[in-house]
Write a protein that holds these residues in place. Structure first.
Motif, PDB file in Angstrom:
ATOM      1  N   VAL A  16      37.616  34.583  35.290  1.00  0.00           N
ATOM      2  CA  VAL A  16      38.385  35.793  35.013  1.00  0.00           C
ATOM      3  C   VAL A  16      38.530  35.967  33.504  1.00  0.00           C
ATOM      4  O   VAL A  16      38.394  37.076  32.970  1.00  0.00           O
ATOM      5  N   ALA A  17      38.792  34.876  32.805  1.00  0.00           N
ATOM      6  CA  ALA A  17      39.021  34.923  31.358  1.00  0.00           C
ATOM      7  C   ALA A  17      37.799  35.414  30.588  1.00  0.00           C
ATOM      8  O   ALA A  17      37.932  35.913  29.465  1.00  0.00           O
ATOM      9  N   ALA A  18      36.608  35.293  31.180  1.00  0.00           N
ATOM     10  CA  ALA A  18      35.389  35.725  30.502  1.00  0.00           C
ATOM     11  C   ALA A  18      35.313  37.245  30.379  1.00  0.00           C
ATOM     12  O   ALA A  18      34.566  37.777  29.552  1.00  0.00           O
ATOM     13  N   HIS A  19      36.111  37.958  31.176  1.00  0.00           N
ATOM     14  CA  HIS A  19      36.109  39.427  31.152  1.00  0.00           C
ATOM     15  C   HIS A  19      37.348  39.897  30.379  1.00  0.00           C
ATOM     16  O   HIS A  19      38.360  40.277  30.967  1.00  0.00           O
ATOM     17  N   ASN A  20      37.262  39.859  29.077  1.00  0.00           N
ATOM     18  CA  ASN A  20      38.465  40.037  28.254  1.00  0.00           C
ATOM     19  C   ASN A  20      38.344  41.114  27.186  1.00  0.00           C
ATOM     20  O   ASN A  20      38.980  41.041  26.140  1.00  0.00           O
ATOM     21  N   THR A  21      37.525  42.119  27.453  1.00  0.00           N
ATOM     22  CA  THR A  21      37.404  43.233  26.518  1.00  0.00           C
ATOM     23  C   THR A  21      37.682  44.544  27.253  1.00  0.00           C
ATOM     24  O   THR A  21      37.625  44.603  28.485  1.00  0.00           O
ATOM     25  N   ALA A  22      37.935  45.609  26.486  1.00  0.00           N
ATOM     26  CA  ALA A  22      38.200  46.908  27.102  1.00  0.00           C
ATOM     27  C   ALA A  22      36.997  47.409  27.884  1.00  0.00           C
ATOM     28  O   ALA A  22      37.134  48.153  28.857  1.00  0.00           O
ATOM     29  N   ALA A  23      35.792  47.002  27.459  1.00  0.00           N
ATOM     30  CA  ALA A  23      34.574  47.434  28.142  1.00  0.00           C
ATOM     31  C   ALA A  23      34.267  46.585  29.368  1.00  0.00           C
ATOM     32  O   ALA A  23      33.388  46.935  30.154  1.00  0.00           O
ATOM     33  N   ASP A  24      34.978  45.497  29.520  1.00  0.00           N
ATOM     34  CA  ASP A  24      34.774  44.590  30.660  1.00  0.00           C
ATOM     35  C   ASP A  24      36.077  43.824  30.846  1.00  0.00           C
ATOM     36  O   ASP A  24      36.239  42.725  30.336  1.00  0.00           O
ATOM     37  N   LEU A  25      36.997  44.412  31.610  1.00  0.00           N
ATOM     38  CA  LEU A  25      38.365  43.890  31.662  1.00  0.00           C
ATOM     39  C   LEU A  25      38.770  43.533  33.086  1.00  0.00           C
ATOM     40  O   LEU A  25      38.819  44.385  33.961  1.00  0.00           O
ATOM     41  N   TRP A  26      39.030  42.247  33.269  1.00  0.00           N
ATOM     42  CA  TRP A  26      39.538  41.744  34.549  1.00  0.00           C
ATOM     43  C   TRP A  26      40.925  41.156  34.319  1.00  0.00           C
ATOM     44  O   TRP A  26      41.242  40.674  33.226  1.00  0.00           O
ATOM     45  N   VAL A  27      41.736  41.185  35.347  1.00  0.00           N
ATOM     46  CA  VAL A  27      43.007  40.467  35.366  1.00  0.00           C
ATOM     47  C   VAL A  27      43.183  39.877  36.758  1.00  0.00           C
ATOM     48  O   VAL A  27      42.515  40.288  37.712  1.00  0.00           O
ATOM     49  N   SER A  28      44.080  38.920  36.862  1.00  0.00           N
ATOM     50  CA  SER A  28      44.442  38.379  38.171  1.00  0.00           C
ATOM     51  C   SER A  28      45.952  38.480  38.322  1.00  0.00           C
ATOM     52  O   SER A  28      46.689  38.406  37.332  1.00  0.00           O
ATOM     53  N   LEU A  87      47.797  51.816  28.069  1.00  0.00           N
ATOM     54  CA  LEU A  87      46.808  50.787  28.403  1.00  0.00           C
ATOM     55  C   LEU A  87      46.990  49.532  27.545  1.00  0.00           C
ATOM     56  O   LEU A  87      46.458  48.466  27.882  1.00  0.00           O
ATOM     57  N   LEU A  88      47.720  49.640  26.446  1.00  0.00           N
ATOM     58  CA  LEU A  88      47.819  48.535  25.492  1.00  0.00           C
ATOM     59  C   LEU A  88      48.344  47.236  26.111  1.00  0.00           C
ATOM     60  O   LEU A  88      47.771  46.169  25.866  1.00  0.00           O
ATOM     61  N   PRO A  89      49.439  47.254  26.904  1.00  0.00           N
ATOM     62  CA  PRO A  89      49.897  45.992  27.498  1.00  0.00           C
ATOM     63  C   PRO A  89      48.840  45.343  28.399  1.00  0.00           C
ATOM     64  O   PRO A  89      48.739  44.115  28.458  1.00  0.00           O
ATOM     65  N   ILE A  90      48.049  46.172  29.081  1.00  0.00           N
ATOM     66  CA  ILE A  90      46.992  45.642  29.938  1.00  0.00           C
ATOM     67  C   ILE A  90      45.885  45.031  29.088  1.00  0.00           C
ATOM     68  O   ILE A  90      45.392  43.935  29.375  1.00  0.00           O
ATOM     69  N   MET A  91      45.507  45.726  28.024  1.00  0.00           N
ATOM     70  CA  MET A  91      44.452  45.216  27.149  1.00  0.00           C
ATOM     71  C   MET A  91      44.860  43.913  26.483  1.00  0.00           C
ATOM     72  O   MET A  91      44.028  43.026  26.269  1.00  0.00           O
ATOM     73  N   GLU A  92      46.148  43.784  26.159  1.00  0.00           N
ATOM     74  CA  GLU A  92      46.629  42.555  25.526  1.00  0.00           C
ATOM     75  C   GLU A  92      46.507  41.356  26.457  1.00  0.00           C
ATOM     76  O   GLU A  92      46.452  40.214  25.997  1.00  0.00           O
ATOM     77  N   CYS A  93      46.490  41.618  27.761  1.00  0.00           N
ATOM     78  CA  CYS A  93      46.419  40.535  28.745  1.00  0.00           C
ATOM     79  C   CYS A  93      45.064  40.481  29.441  1.00  0.00           C
ATOM     80  O   CYS A  93      44.948  39.919  30.545  1.00  0.00           O
ATOM     81  N   ALA A  94      44.047  41.058  28.823  1.00  0.00           N
ATOM     82  CA  ALA A  94      42.714  41.061  29.420  1.00  0.00           C
ATOM     83  C   ALA A  94      42.247  39.637  29.704  1.00  0.00           C
ATOM     84  O   ALA A  94      42.353  38.752  28.854  1.00  0.00           O
ATOM     85  N   GLY A  95      41.755  39.413  30.914  1.00  0.00           N
ATOM     86  CA  GLY A  95      41.251  38.093  31.303  1.00  0.00           C
ATOM     87  C   GLY A  95      42.331  37.113  31.703  1.00  0.00           C
ATOM     88  O   GLY A  95      42.025  35.959  32.010  1.00  0.00           O
ATOM     89  N   GLN A  96      43.590  37.543  31.748  1.00  0.00           N
ATOM     90  CA  GLN A  96      44.697  36.633  32.032  1.00  0.00           C
ATOM     91  C   GLN A  96      45.314  36.905  33.402  1.00  0.00           C
ATOM     92  O   GLN A  96      45.014  37.902  34.055  1.00  0.00           O
ATOM     93  N   ASP A  97      46.188  35.999  33.819  1.00  0.00           N
ATOM     94  CA  ASP A  97      46.952  36.200  35.049  1.00  0.00           C
ATOM     95  C   ASP A  97      48.260  36.891  34.695  1.00  0.00           C
ATOM     96  O   ASP A  97      49.001  36.431  33.830  1.00  0.00           O
ATOM     97  N   ILE A  98      48.546  38.010  35.356  1.00  0.00           N
ATOM     98  CA  ILE A  98      49.740  38.797  35.042  1.00  0.00           C
ATOM     99  C   ILE A  98      50.687  38.835  36.247  1.00  0.00           C
ATOM    100  O   ILE A  98      51.412  39.819  36.441  1.00  0.00           O
ATOM    101  N   SER A  99      50.689  37.770  37.024  1.00  0.00           N
ATOM    102  CA  SER A  99      51.564  37.720  38.206  1.00  0.00           C
ATOM    103  C   SER A  99      53.031  37.884  37.844  1.00  0.00           C
ATOM    104  O   SER A  99      53.826  38.376  38.649  1.00  0.00           O
TER     105      SER A  99
END
Length: 216
Positions: free
Chosen positions: A13-25, A46-58
């Motif tokens: 999940v952490a490998a997808h950590n840019t705005a052009a390729d953004l995953w979260v869990s 979108l900024l709070p989401i981008m700041e946590c790109a590739g991270q777990d936001i449970s």
């Protein structure tokens, strides 16, 4: 051709950590929010989401309601959404706003179209050793995956992986079962308690060639 796995490790999940390729869990699921980034490109929410790109936001969500956490504002005695990183997309403002469209449909955290799989509750490391070539590969896999799923991951290193019998400790592995169900030990916690390096005790799976070059 490799198939996308059902379960993902935090590292994947952490490998997808840019705005052009953004995953979260969050709450055990993995979401690809790249289409969301494109749809609302330039939106400050979108900024709070981008700041946590590739991270777990449970921590953003209530596990019972599956919605954004809420709290009682001590000043207004009104229920508000708990967004310590700042209000994010699809979270309504605290008070009436003329620029807020309340008819947004399903918020992104409840939209199944963004889901790509599940976050593994217990990633683990294994060594896959090809007894024909002596090639060894260290793999991080998901404890929920069957051996067939793990073999699918291994195809990137050996496209003929299906032409091998997979064994551990001399016994052939049931490819429809998980590592634990095949009695492949996971002693990570015990080794930590004993202050032993888990890397020195990574289980090894041995691949024995079947003389049948079938494609993976």
């Amino acid at each position: 051709m490799m198939e996308r796995p059902t379960y993902f490790t935090p590292a994947e999940v952490a490998a997808h950590n840019t705005a052009a390729d953004l995953w979260v869990s969050f709450l055990g699921k993995v979401c690809d929010l790249t289409p969301l980034m494109k749809r609302y490109k330039g939106d400050a929410l979108l900024l709070p989401i981008m700041e946590c790109a590739g991270q777990d936001i449970s921590s953003w969500f209530d596990p019972e309601t599956k919605d954004v956490r809420k709290y009682m504002d001590p000043l207004t005695n009104c229920v508000r959404y708990y967004t310590p990183r700042g209000r994010f997309l699809h979270v309504p403002p605290a008070g009436p706003r003329s620029d807020w469209a309340s008819d947004i449909g399903r918020p992104w955290w409840k939209d199944e179209d963004y889901e790509v799989g599940h976050l593994s509750a217990r990633p683990r490391w294994i060594r896959v050793i090809n007894t024909l070539t002596s090639q060894e590969q260290l793999l991080q896999v998901c404890s929920e995956e069957t051996l067939a799923d793990i073999r699918q991951r291994y195809l990137r290193y050996n496209s003929h992986a299906c032409s091998y019998t997979w064994k551990h400790d001399g016994a052939s592995l049931d490819m429809s079962r998980t590592l634990s169900e095949n009695d492949v030990p996971d002693d990570h916690r015990e080794l930590q308690q004993l202050r032993l390096d888990p890397d020195l005790f990574t289980p090894a799976l041995l691949l024995h060639f079947n003389d049948d070059l079938s494609e993976g």
